[in-house]
Design a protein around this motif. Sequence first.
Motif, PDB file in Angstrom:
ATOM      1  N   MET A  53      -1.599  -6.292   3.093  1.00 20.89           N
ATOM      2  CA  MET A  53      -1.851  -5.960   1.692  1.00 20.89           C
ATOM      3  C   MET A  53      -0.615  -6.228   0.845  1.00 20.89           C
ATOM      4  SD  MET A  53      -3.741  -2.272   1.650  1.00 20.89           S
ATOM      5  CE  MET A  53      -5.356  -2.012   2.314  1.00 20.89           C
ATOM      6  N   GLY A  54      -0.862  -6.674  -0.362  1.00 20.07           N
ATOM      7  CA  GLY A  54       0.224  -6.849  -1.310  1.00 20.07           C
ATOM      8  C   GLY A  54       0.569  -5.529  -1.985  1.00 20.07           C
ATOM      9  N   ALA A  55       1.608  -5.546  -2.806  1.00 24.79           N
ATOM     10  CA  ALA A  55       2.083  -4.338  -3.471  1.00 24.79           C
ATOM     11  C   ALA A  55       1.009  -3.711  -4.359  1.00 24.79           C
ATOM     12  CB  ALA A  55       3.329  -4.643  -4.291  1.00 24.79           C
ATOM     13  N   GLU A  56       0.259  -4.523  -5.079  1.00 24.24           N
ATOM     14  CA  GLU A  56      -0.750  -3.996  -5.996  1.00 24.24           C
ATOM     15  C   GLU A  56      -1.853  -3.255  -5.238  1.00 24.24           C
ATOM     16  OE1 GLU A  56      -3.989  -5.955  -8.928  1.00 24.24           O
ATOM     17  OE2 GLU A  56      -1.908  -6.547  -9.319  1.00 24.24           O
ATOM     18  N   GLU A  57      -2.327  -3.853  -4.150  1.00 27.75           N
ATOM     19  CA  GLU A  57      -3.392  -3.221  -3.380  1.00 27.75           C
ATOM     20  C   GLU A  57      -2.901  -1.954  -2.684  1.00 27.75           C
ATOM     21  OE1 GLU A  57      -7.014  -4.389  -0.348  1.00 27.75           O
ATOM     22  OE2 GLU A  57      -5.340  -5.779  -0.547  1.00 27.75           O
ATOM     23  N   ARG A  58      -1.682  -2.004  -2.121  1.00 32.78           N
ATOM     24  CA  ARG A  58      -1.117  -0.811  -1.485  1.00 32.78           C
ATOM     25  C   ARG A  58      -0.952   0.320  -2.500  1.00 32.78           C
ATOM     26  NH1 ARG A  58       3.714  -2.181   2.772  1.00 32.78           N
ATOM     27  NH2 ARG A  58       2.501  -3.485   4.195  1.00 32.78           N
ATOM     28  N   THR A  59      -0.487  -0.025  -3.685  1.00 32.17           N
ATOM     29  CA  THR A  59      -0.299   0.979  -4.729  1.00 32.17           C
ATOM     30  C   THR A  59      -1.637   1.598  -5.125  1.00 32.17           C
ATOM     31  OG1 THR A  59       1.681  -0.148  -5.530  1.00 32.17           O
ATOM     32  CG2 THR A  59       0.599   1.372  -7.056  1.00 32.17           C
ATOM     33  N   ARG A  60      -2.673   0.781  -5.210  1.00 27.57           N
ATOM     34  CA  ARG A  60      -4.013   1.285  -5.538  1.00 27.57           C
ATOM     35  C   ARG A  60      -4.494   2.262  -4.473  1.00 27.57           C
ATOM     36  NH1 ARG A  60      -8.527   0.553  -3.447  1.00 27.57           N
ATOM     37  NH2 ARG A  60      -7.992  -1.353  -2.348  1.00 27.57           N
ATOM     38  N   VAL A  61      -4.349   1.888  -3.199  1.00 18.61           N
ATOM     39  CA  VAL A  61      -4.775   2.759  -2.105  1.00 18.61           C
ATOM     40  C   VAL A  61      -3.990   4.073  -2.146  1.00 18.61           C
ATOM     41  CG1 VAL A  61      -4.803   3.051   0.420  1.00 18.61           C
ATOM     42  CG2 VAL A  61      -5.570   0.894  -0.597  1.00 18.61           C
ATOM     43  N   MET A  62      -2.676   3.983  -2.309  1.00 17.43           N
ATOM     44  CA  MET A  62      -1.834   5.185  -2.346  1.00 17.43           C
ATOM     45  C   MET A  62      -2.249   6.108  -3.490  1.00 17.43           C
ATOM     46  SD  MET A  62       0.411   5.144   0.136  1.00 17.43           S
ATOM     47  CE  MET A  62       1.764   6.177  -0.380  1.00 17.43           C
ATOM     48  N   ALA A  63      -2.602   5.530  -4.637  1.00 19.94           N
ATOM     49  CA  ALA A  63      -3.006   6.337  -5.786  1.00 19.94           C
ATOM     50  C   ALA A  63      -4.336   7.044  -5.539  1.00 19.94           C
ATOM     51  CB  ALA A  63      -3.086   5.462  -7.028  1.00 19.94           C
ATOM     52  N   GLU A  64      -5.208   6.448  -4.731  1.00 22.28           N
ATOM     53  CA  GLU A  64      -6.518   7.034  -4.435  1.00 22.28           C
ATOM     54  C   GLU A  64      -6.451   8.155  -3.408  1.00 22.28           C
ATOM     55  OE1 GLU A  64      -9.016   3.845  -3.146  1.00 22.28           O
ATOM     56  OE2 GLU A  64      -9.087   2.904  -5.124  1.00 22.28           O
ATOM     57  N   LEU A  65      -5.459   8.146  -2.540  1.00 18.22           N
ATOM     58  CA  LEU A  65      -5.417   9.086  -1.408  1.00 18.22           C
ATOM     59  C   LEU A  65      -5.432  10.554  -1.817  1.00 18.22           C
ATOM     60  CD1 LEU A  65      -2.963   7.272   1.021  1.00 18.22           C
ATOM     61  CD2 LEU A  65      -5.466   7.273   1.048  1.00 18.22           C
ATOM     62  N   PRO A  66      -4.676  11.001  -2.823  1.00 16.60           N
ATOM     63  CA  PRO A  66      -4.693  12.433  -3.153  1.00 16.60           C
ATOM     64  C   PRO A  66      -6.070  12.937  -3.576  1.00 16.60           C
ATOM     65  CG  PRO A  66      -2.798  11.388  -4.159  1.00 16.60           C
ATOM     66  CD  PRO A  66      -3.677  10.283  -3.611  1.00 16.60           C
ATOM     67  N   GLY A  67      -6.901  12.097  -4.127  1.00 11.31           N
ATOM     68  CA  GLY A  67      -8.229  12.503  -4.575  1.00 11.31           C
ATOM     69  C   GLY A  67      -9.289  12.459  -3.499  1.00 11.31           C
ATOM     70  N   ARG A  68      -8.941  11.925  -2.335  1.00 10.42           N
ATOM     71  CA  ARG A  68      -9.917  11.836  -1.251  1.00 10.42           C
ATOM     72  C   ARG A  68      -9.994  13.163  -0.501  1.00 10.42           C
ATOM     73  NH1 ARG A  68      -8.713   5.907   1.431  1.00 10.42           N
ATOM     74  NH2 ARG A  68      -9.184   4.731  -0.443  1.00 10.42           N
ATOM     75  N   GLU A  69     -11.200  13.536  -0.191  1.00 11.04           N
ATOM     76  CA  GLU A  69     -11.411  14.763   0.566  1.00 11.04           C
ATOM     77  C   GLU A  69     -11.023  14.518   2.023  1.00 11.04           C
ATOM     78  OE1 GLU A  69     -15.146  17.644   1.528  1.00 11.04           O
ATOM     79  OE2 GLU A  69     -15.069  16.668  -0.430  1.00 11.04           O
ATOM     80  N   ALA A  70     -10.295  15.443   2.592  1.00  8.05           N
ATOM     81  CA  ALA A  70      -9.902  15.315   3.991  1.00  8.05           C
ATOM     82  C   ALA A  70     -11.118  15.462   4.890  1.00  8.05           C
ATOM     83  CB  ALA A  70      -8.869  16.376   4.352  1.00  8.05           C
ATOM     84  N   PRO A  71     -11.282  14.559   5.861  1.00  7.40           N
ATOM     85  CA  PRO A  71     -12.395  14.694   6.803  1.00  7.40           C
ATOM     86  C   PRO A  71     -12.264  15.997   7.593  1.00  7.40           C
ATOM     87  CG  PRO A  71     -11.323  12.564   7.038  1.00  7.40           C
ATOM     88  CD  PRO A  71     -10.466  13.397   6.135  1.00  7.40           C
ATOM     89  N   ARG A  72     -13.369  16.533   7.997  1.00  6.21           N
ATOM     90  CA  ARG A  72     -13.362  17.796   8.770  1.00  6.21           C
ATOM     91  C   ARG A  72     -13.195  17.543  10.238  1.00  6.21           C
ATOM     92  NH1 ARG A  72     -14.952  20.290   4.348  1.00  6.21           N
ATOM     93  NH2 ARG A  72     -16.793  19.652   3.283  1.00  6.21           N
TER      94      ARG A  72
END
Length: 72
Positions: A53-72
């Motif tokens: 992944m390039g910087a833009e895609e990695r940054t997008r993924v990183m920005a999405e992680l806090p809003g993702r619900e943790a799997p049980r």
Amino acid sequence: MRKKLRVKVVDGVTVGMDLPVSPCIKICELDPATRVCRGCRRTLDEIARWGIMGAEERTRVMAELPGREAPR
């Protein structure tokens, strides 16, 4: 001798050199139903593709992680 990676936080995203560093926290367990890691909350596809992944895609993924619900 290992080179020490310099990191900084930009808009809540940890960035190392020119690319955001991996969000892996060494708790690598995929939820079988969602195929999302219980540790870092990335999808199996995101984990597999992280190295290309390039910087833009990695940054997008990183920005999405806090809003993702943790799997049980």
